[in-house]
Scaffold this active site. Structure first.
Site, PDB file in Angstrom:
ATOM      1  N   TYR A   1      16.028   7.574   5.965  1.00  0.00           N
ATOM      2  CA  TYR A   1      14.570   7.476   5.873  1.00  0.00           C
ATOM      3  C   TYR A   1      14.114   6.039   6.102  1.00  0.00           C
ATOM      4  O   TYR A   1      12.984   5.801   6.549  1.00  0.00           O
ATOM      5  CB  TYR A   1      14.096   8.003   4.515  1.00  0.00           C
ATOM      6  CG  TYR A   1      12.638   8.375   4.487  1.00  0.00           C
ATOM      7  CD1 TYR A   1      12.104   9.288   5.402  1.00  0.00           C
ATOM      8  CD2 TYR A   1      11.773   7.829   3.551  1.00  0.00           C
ATOM      9  CE1 TYR A   1      10.762   9.638   5.378  1.00  0.00           C
ATOM     10  CE2 TYR A   1      10.432   8.175   3.512  1.00  0.00           C
ATOM     11  CZ  TYR A   1       9.928   9.077   4.428  1.00  0.00           C
ATOM     12  OH  TYR A   1       8.599   9.420   4.409  1.00  0.00           O
TER      13      TYR A   1
ATOM     14  N   LYS B   1       5.924   4.517   2.309  1.00  0.00           N
ATOM     15  CA  LYS B   1       5.408   5.599   1.465  1.00  0.00           C
ATOM     16  C   LYS B   1       5.258   5.145   0.009  1.00  0.00           C
ATOM     17  O   LYS B   1       4.355   5.610  -0.699  1.00  0.00           O
ATOM     18  CB  LYS B   1       6.318   6.822   1.554  1.00  0.00           C
ATOM     19  CG  LYS B   1       6.285   7.530   2.896  1.00  0.00           C
ATOM     20  CD  LYS B   1       4.956   8.207   3.155  1.00  0.00           C
ATOM     21  CE  LYS B   1       5.034   9.112   4.379  1.00  0.00           C
ATOM     22  NZ  LYS B   1       3.755   9.791   4.651  1.00  0.00           N
TER      23      LYS B   1
END
Length: 258
Positions: free
Chosen positions: A159, A166
């Protein structure tokens, strides 16, 4: 579902991020429309418009507008059009994110400054900007919802740079919830489990991430875009009037597992 329909029907909102019928944003839009809400939608550019227009027709969207958050003036125009057409706004769903592929596939410590800034602009700052434009239209309060992911809180292999981005988005949501709460505007981050969307396909070894999520989740299954849409419907409704500033996981319980 009928009870939710009673408290969603008639609400008017903007949904940003529809790319195709598998988009989280489309799942939210279709559920909300079925429950009686009116939705305005956006498309990224002329290439994307041909995919979004047929979906907007299914949604009976009265406003279908271009929005590239990196293009000056486009966001202002979107909210100006909403003001002229509706004069108010009850909710915004922000479901967009971007990271240059070289930065996404590399180590965080090696990411480029330009790539980091672009990812933060598209994925995080755009939500702040939408909130600023939505605030004066939410005369009777409202809901602002963005989409996060488990990788904001824990390190998820592959990720990479989107994890810190995020995390910033979730923090922004909490601060805006504090600032806008006195006006009756609630702010949430919804964190779905991995979904097979076009955006997710850019994550390296995504199929393995899917398999791991199914194996680890207590429910041993993936969620779908309708699950996310139903969660957003609840958060937009008056039934959630005392909830704000939270990250809501819709992942079959995956996030609770060690």
């Amino acid at each position: 579902m009928d009870s939710i329909r009673n408290i969603i029907s008639g609400k008017k909102g903007l949904i940003v991020g529809i790319a195709n019928e598998n988009s989280i944003a489309y799942g939210c839009a279709s559920v909300l429309r079925e429950l009686g809400a009116e939705v305005a939608v956006t498309y990224l550019n002329a290439k994307a418009e041909k995919y979004v227009r047929p979906l907007a027709d299914k949604l009976e969207a009265p406003l279908v507008m271009p929005l590239d958050v990196e293009q000056p003036g486009q966001m202002q125009q979107v909210f100006s059009d909403i003001e002229q057409h509706w004069g108010k706004l009850d909710f915004v769903i922000h479901s967009i994110a971007f990271c240059p592929m070289d930065d996404l596939h590399g180590r965080v410590v090696d990411c480029s400054r330009d790539g980091f800034q672009q990812a933060m602009h598209v994925s995080c700052y755009s939500f702040v900007e939408m909130a600023r434009h939505a605030e004066p239209l939410m005369k009777d309060g409202g809901s602002l919802i963005t989409m996060s992911y488990y990788g904001a809180d824990k390190v998820v292999e592959n990720y990479n740079m989107m994890g810190p981005v995020k995390a910033a988005l979730e923090s922004v949501s909490r601060y805006m919830a504090s600032e806008l709460g006195p006006k009756g505007i609630r702010v949430h981050a919804v964190s779905p489990g991995p979904l097979k969307t076009r955006a997710a396909s850019g994550i390296a070894h995504f199929d393995q991430l899917i398999d791991d999520a199914i194996a680890r989740a207590p429910q041993n299954k993936l969620v779908d875009i309708e699950d996310v849409g139903m969660t957003c419907a609840f958060l937009i409704s008056n039934a959630a009037r005392s909830l704000t500033g939270q990250t809501i996981y819709v992942d079959g319980g995956h996030h609770i597992m060690a």
